[in-house]
Design a protein around this motif. Sequence first.
Motif, PDB file in Angstrom:
ATOM      1  N   UNK A   6       0.855  -1.192   0.000  1.00  8.43           N
ATOM      2  CA  UNK A   6       0.000   0.000   0.000  1.00  8.43           C
ATOM      3  C   UNK A   6       0.892   1.243   0.000  1.00  8.43           C
ATOM      4  N   UNK A   7       0.347   2.360  -0.420  1.00  2.06           N
ATOM      5  CA  UNK A   7       1.095   3.615  -0.432  1.00  2.06           C
ATOM      6  C   UNK A   7       1.677   3.885   0.954  1.00  2.06           C
ATOM      7  N   UNK A   8       2.977   4.165   1.020  1.00  4.80           N
ATOM      8  CA  UNK A   8       3.662   4.453   2.266  1.00  4.80           C
ATOM      9  C   UNK A   8       4.169   3.229   3.003  1.00  4.80           C
ATOM     10  N   UNK A   9       3.771   2.040   2.567  1.00  4.69           N
ATOM     11  CA  UNK A   9       4.210   0.816   3.228  1.00  4.69           C
ATOM     12  C   UNK A   9       5.685   0.548   2.914  1.00  4.69           C
ATOM     13  N   UNK A  10       6.402   0.011   3.912  1.00  4.41           N
ATOM     14  CA  UNK A  10       7.836  -0.233   3.804  1.00  4.41           C
ATOM     15  C   UNK A  10       8.104  -1.726   3.882  1.00  4.41           C
ATOM     16  N   UNK A  11       8.965  -2.206   2.997  1.00  4.56           N
ATOM     17  CA  UNK A  11       9.405  -3.599   3.003  1.00  4.56           C
ATOM     18  C   UNK A  11      10.918  -3.607   3.122  1.00  4.56           C
ATOM     19  N   UNK A  12      11.449  -4.307   4.145  1.00  5.15           N
ATOM     20  CA  UNK A  12      12.896  -4.382   4.357  1.00  5.15           C
ATOM     21  C   UNK A  12      13.423  -5.744   3.955  1.00  5.15           C
ATOM     22  N   UNK A  13      14.572  -5.748   3.304  1.00  6.66           N
ATOM     23  CA  UNK A  13      15.299  -6.973   2.997  1.00  6.66           C
ATOM     24  C   UNK A  13      16.565  -6.949   3.830  1.00  6.66           C
ATOM     25  N   UNK A  14      16.769  -7.974   4.636  1.00  6.21           N
ATOM     26  CA  UNK A  14      17.936  -8.041   5.510  1.00  6.21           C
ATOM     27  C   UNK A  14      18.953  -9.035   4.961  1.00  6.21           C
ATOM     28  N   UNK A  15      20.227  -8.828   5.316  1.00  8.08           N
ATOM     29  CA  UNK A  15      21.270  -9.800   4.966  1.00  8.08           C
ATOM     30  C   UNK A  15      21.891  -9.531   3.618  1.00  8.08           C
ATOM     31  N   UNK A  16      22.300 -10.596   2.961  1.00  4.12           N
ATOM     32  CA  UNK A  16      23.003 -10.494   1.686  1.00  4.12           C
ATOM     33  C   UNK A  16      22.023 -10.710   0.540  1.00  4.12           C
ATOM     34  N   UNK A  17      21.553  -9.633  -0.045  1.00  7.14           N
ATOM     35  CA  UNK A  17      20.592  -9.703  -1.149  1.00  7.14           C
ATOM     36  C   UNK A  17      21.255  -9.367  -2.480  1.00  7.14           C
TER      37      UNK A  17
END
Length: 90
Positions: A6-17
Amino acid sequence: MEIFLRQGEIFNLEGDARALTIRCLGGSLWITQPGDSRDHLLDPGQTMTVGCRGRIVVVATSEARVQFQKVQASRAGRRGFRPWYAVPEG
């Protein structure tokens, strides 16, 4: 793997991407990664490939569909890269 934000929603990817390709399928995204002074703004059809370790932050600047695709080097000679998709069950 494909997700909806959704607008403004944050998704984090951790580690070695590293070597992960982030593709905007709809909407718009703002992406930042450690060690990269540039902000990456993606519109539908545009991609960004992660080039470093650490937290990758993906923010939906409007409702967005995002695809994550990991690229691995082929072990069978010099065929280049081979994509694979991680599809969540359920």
